[in-house]
Design an enzyme around this catalytic site. Structure first.
Site, PDB file in Angstrom:
ATOM      1  N   GLN A   1       9.634  -4.675 -11.827  1.00 32.97           N
ATOM      2  CA  GLN A   1       8.503  -4.882 -10.927  1.00 32.97           C
ATOM      3  C   GLN A   1       8.836  -5.901  -9.825  1.00 32.97           C
ATOM      4  OE1 GLN A   1       5.624  -4.273 -14.753  1.00 32.97           O
ATOM      5  NE2 GLN A   1       4.608  -5.122 -12.972  1.00 32.97           N
TER       6      GLN A   1
ATOM      7  N   CYS B   1      -0.925  -1.375 -11.502  1.00 34.76           N
ATOM      8  CA  CYS B   1      -0.010  -0.713 -10.555  1.00 34.76           C
ATOM      9  C   CYS B   1       1.045   0.163 -11.238  1.00 34.76           C
ATOM     10  CB  CYS B   1       0.649  -1.752  -9.662  1.00 34.76           C
ATOM     11  SG  CYS B   1       1.076  -3.273 -10.507  1.00 34.76           S
TER      12      CYS B   1
ATOM     13  N   ARG C   1      10.070  -8.641 -14.192  1.00 33.41           N
ATOM     14  CA  ARG C   1      10.004  -8.938 -12.752  1.00 33.41           C
ATOM     15  C   ARG C   1      11.429  -8.984 -12.214  1.00 33.41           C
ATOM     16  NH1 ARG C   1       5.508  -8.467 -10.289  1.00 33.41           N
ATOM     17  NH2 ARG C   1       4.399  -9.998 -11.541  1.00 33.41           N
TER      18      ARG C   1
ATOM     19  N   HIS D   1       7.447  -0.928  -7.447  1.00 26.97           N
ATOM     20  CA  HIS D   1       7.751  -1.076  -8.860  1.00 26.97           C
ATOM     21  C   HIS D   1       8.524   0.160  -9.323  1.00 26.97           C
ATOM     22  CE1 HIS D   1       5.348  -4.534  -8.774  1.00 26.97           C
ATOM     23  NE2 HIS D   1       4.264  -4.133  -9.392  1.00 26.97           N
TER      24      HIS D   1
HETATM   25  P1  NAP Z   1      -2.938 -12.305  -2.992  1.00 33.27           P
HETATM   26  O1  NAP Z   1      -1.918 -11.736  -2.058  1.00 33.27           O
HETATM   27  O2  NAP Z   1      -2.607 -13.568  -3.695  1.00 33.27           O
HETATM   28  O3  NAP Z   1      -4.316 -12.485  -2.170  1.00 33.27           O
HETATM   29  C1  NAP Z   1      -5.527 -12.888  -2.765  1.00 33.27           C
HETATM   30  C2  NAP Z   1      -6.267 -13.866  -1.844  1.00 33.27           C
HETATM   31  O4  NAP Z   1      -5.537 -15.090  -1.722  1.00 33.27           O
HETATM   32  C3  NAP Z   1      -6.438 -13.445  -0.402  1.00 33.27           C
HETATM   33  O5  NAP Z   1      -7.465 -12.505  -0.274  1.00 33.27           O
HETATM   34  C4  NAP Z   1      -6.777 -14.761   0.268  1.00 33.27           C
HETATM   35  O6  NAP Z   1      -8.183 -15.012   0.100  1.00 33.27           O
HETATM   36  C5  NAP Z   1      -6.008 -15.781  -0.561  1.00 33.27           C
HETATM   37  N1  NAP Z   1      -4.829 -16.358   0.130  1.00 33.27           N
HETATM   38  C6  NAP Z   1      -4.453 -17.647   0.025  1.00 33.27           C
HETATM   39  N2  NAP Z   1      -3.337 -17.884   0.718  1.00 33.27           N
HETATM   40  C7  NAP Z   1      -2.976 -16.722   1.295  1.00 33.27           C
HETATM   41  C8  NAP Z   1      -1.902 -16.331   2.148  1.00 33.27           C
HETATM   42  N3  NAP Z   1      -0.967 -17.192   2.551  1.00 33.27           N
HETATM   43  N4  NAP Z   1      -1.837 -15.034   2.561  1.00 33.27           N
HETATM   44  C9  NAP Z   1      -2.748 -14.157   2.166  1.00 33.27           C
HETATM   45  N5  NAP Z   1      -3.794 -14.469   1.361  1.00 33.27           N
HETATM   46  C10 NAP Z   1      -3.919 -15.742   0.923  1.00 33.27           C
HETATM   47  O7  NAP Z   1      -3.301 -11.265  -4.147  1.00 33.27           O
HETATM   48  P2  NAP Z   1      -2.949  -9.694  -4.262  1.00 33.27           P
HETATM   49  O8  NAP Z   1      -1.565  -9.512  -4.718  1.00 33.27           O
HETATM   50  O9  NAP Z   1      -3.398  -9.007  -3.034  1.00 33.27           O
HETATM   51  O10 NAP Z   1      -3.866  -9.275  -5.509  1.00 33.27           O
HETATM   52  C11 NAP Z   1      -5.290  -9.132  -5.418  1.00 33.27           C
HETATM   53  C12 NAP Z   1      -5.768  -8.455  -6.690  1.00 33.27           C
HETATM   54  O11 NAP Z   1      -5.210  -7.137  -6.774  1.00 33.27           O
HETATM   55  C13 NAP Z   1      -5.335  -9.187  -7.976  1.00 33.27           C
HETATM   56  O12 NAP Z   1      -6.352  -9.073  -8.924  1.00 33.27           O
HETATM   57  C14 NAP Z   1      -4.135  -8.393  -8.424  1.00 33.27           C
HETATM   58  O13 NAP Z   1      -3.929  -8.499  -9.809  1.00 33.27           O
HETATM   59  C15 NAP Z   1      -4.531  -6.988  -8.020  1.00 33.27           C
HETATM   60  N6  NAP Z   1      -3.384  -6.117  -7.818  1.00 33.27           N
HETATM   61  C16 NAP Z   1      -2.292  -6.549  -7.117  1.00 33.27           C
HETATM   62  C17 NAP Z   1      -1.236  -5.692  -6.934  1.00 33.27           C
HETATM   63  C18 NAP Z   1      -0.024  -6.112  -6.161  1.00 33.27           C
HETATM   64  O14 NAP Z   1       0.949  -5.332  -6.127  1.00 33.27           O
HETATM   65  N7  NAP Z   1       0.015  -7.278  -5.527  1.00 33.27           N
HETATM   66  C19 NAP Z   1      -1.272  -4.398  -7.468  1.00 33.27           C
HETATM   67  C20 NAP Z   1      -2.415  -3.973  -8.164  1.00 33.27           C
HETATM   68  C21 NAP Z   1      -3.469  -4.841  -8.331  1.00 33.27           C
HETATM   69  P3  NAP Z   1      -9.082 -15.785   1.203  1.00 33.27           P
HETATM   70  O15 NAP Z   1      -8.900 -15.081   2.530  1.00 33.27           O
HETATM   71  O16 NAP Z   1     -10.448 -15.651   0.655  1.00 33.27           O
HETATM   72  O17 NAP Z   1      -8.529 -17.168   1.212  1.00 33.27           O
END
Ligand code: NAP
Length: 367
Positions: free
Chosen positions: A158, A131, A264, A271
């Site tokens: 961030q 990001c 962070r 960010h």
């Molecule tokens: P996240 O919010 O933790 O979501 C990932 C998965 O967690 C969801 O698809 C869901 O899967 C599960 N989950 C469990 N409890 C949840 C809840 N209460 N609410 C929503 N989802 C829940 O992860 P993310 O930040 O989107 O990141 C996903 C990927 O993108 C990672 O590899 C990260 O490094 C990358 N990334 C993130 C960002 C960022 O700013 N966050 C930026 C660039 C890249 P199920 O529906 O299958 O349970």
């Protein structure tokens, strides 16, 4: 109609991807199928039962898979899919495949040429970049395109949402606890400020704040460590700064040096980065400004004045927007080729969901 499977659609990145796709009517003309790792059979965003994201046979029915689920999922599923002969396109927000020889890191306003060359060569894995790197390149594309950057340091600020949905909630819980501990004293005009300070310090250190996700208080504090430790004292997030910049730009053979500290902070979303660059030559500031401002349709040059900085160059002002402001731009006292600037970008948009969304549109021939 192409069958497109979505995994990770309810996480931070996935939710923003869904929102952007709805805004742009991207679901028209594609057959969307929604998968889950934890809610199989429950209703998905299209009211259809969610399918099992670990069912390789079901995944293999898709022409394109878009994953925002995270690196562990990618590592667990992608090799098996390919080994089983799946020939579809894999578009992913996670970092797991970014360094693979068979992938392209996508940020199409910056590297559309590499993406098109990859498609011609038969590349099937297209991965969104880190990001902060993507946002930095959207902001400073003009200087990189002109071949002007000798080296750069990126000091990052961030947001909590960069670590995912659970972390964002934990920050708000910490803020609520800190806020209620200090509310009475803060609201009392006659109270001693040192008493308030002692109270908040005690709250931050008494072990009562929820820290399961961050490992330390972030509200009213900061954490100068993101991701795991690597050799040379850098964190993995800091290491990505150089390798991913050069991978996106296609300059790996003669890499531009990038280093910095990733921190962070208690911002909810977006960010920010303080950047210092050594340019290969001394250019007038107006020329540098013109190069930055004209590079793409999303970058916005913010005049180096307090009023515009406060109004336009903060996470609060940028959250939810696709534009990437660059401000505080000036030459430094170190020398005429050394410049500094500050940029803020929504890490869930250009830092994650938008390059993935646009790659899907490229694969569907719509961009
Ligand atoms: P996240 O919010 O933790 O979501 C990932 C998965 O967690 C969801 O698809 C869901 O899967 C599960 N989950 C469990 N409890 C949840 C809840 N209460 N609410 C929503 N989802 C829940 O992860 P993310 O930040 O989107 O990141 C996903 C990927 O993108 C990672 O590899 C990260 O490094 C990358 N990334 C993130 C960002 C960022 O700013 N966050 C930026 C660039 C890249 P199920 O529906 O299958 O349970």
């Amino acid at each position: 109609m192409k069958k497109v499977g979505f995994i990770g659609w309810r996480g931070m990145v996935g939710s923003v991807l869904m929102e952007r796709m709805r805004q742009e009517n991207d679901f028209d003309g594609l057959d969307a199928v929604f998968f889950t790792t934890s809610q199989v059979g429950q209703a998905g965003p299209d009211e259809q039962p969610l399918r099992d994201a670990k069912d390789v046979t079901a995944l293999m029915e898709m022409d394109i898979l878009v994953s925002c689920q995270g690196g562990d999922y990618t590592k667990a599923i992608h090799p098996g899919l390919r080994a089983a002969g799946w020939q579809g396109y894999w578009v992913d927000a996670a970092s797991a495949l970014r360094m693979s020889e068979d992938s392209i890191v996508v940020l199409d306003p910056v590297n559309r040429k590499l993406i098109d060359q990859g498609l011609e060569k038969g590349i099937k894995d297209f991965i969104g970049g880190n990001c902060t790197v993507s946002l930095m390149l959207m902001g400073l594309q003009g200087l990189f395109d002109a071949g002007l950057v000798e080296w750069m340091t990126a000091m990052t600020y961030q947001s909590a949402s960069g670590a995912g949905a659970k972390n964002m909630k934990e920050l708000v819980m910490q803020m609520a606890d800190v806020g209620s501990a200090g509310r009475e004293l803060a609201a009392d005009p006659a109270s001693e400020v040192l008493e308030l300070d002692r109270l908040i310090s005690a709250k931050l250190n008494d072990g009562s704040l929820p820290i399961d996700q961050f490992g330390a208080p972030l509200a009213a504090s900061l954490i100068p460590w993101i991701d795991s430790a690597l050799d040379c004292g850098r964190t993995r997030e800091e290491w990505k700064g150089m390798v991913e910049t050069n991978r996106i730009l296609g300059t790996e053979a003669d890499p531009i040096r990038v280093d910095g500290q990733c921190v962070r902070v208690g911002a909810m979303r977006c960010h920010s980065q303080a950047l210092t660059l050594k340019l290969k030559k001394d250019l007038p500031l107006a020329e540098i400004e013109r190069l930055i401002a004209d590079a793409n349709e999303w970058v916005r040059l913010v005049p180096n004045r307090k009023e515009e900085t406060l109004a336009q160059l903060t996470p609060a002002a940028v959250s939810g927007h696709l534009h990437v402001p660059v401000g505080r731009l000036r030459k430094t006292v170190i020398g005429p080729e050394y410049i500094t600037c500050f940029t803020v970008g929504d890490q869930l948009l250009w830092g994650a969901a938008e390059p993935v969304r646009r790659m899907l549109m490229i694969l569907l021939g719509r961009l």
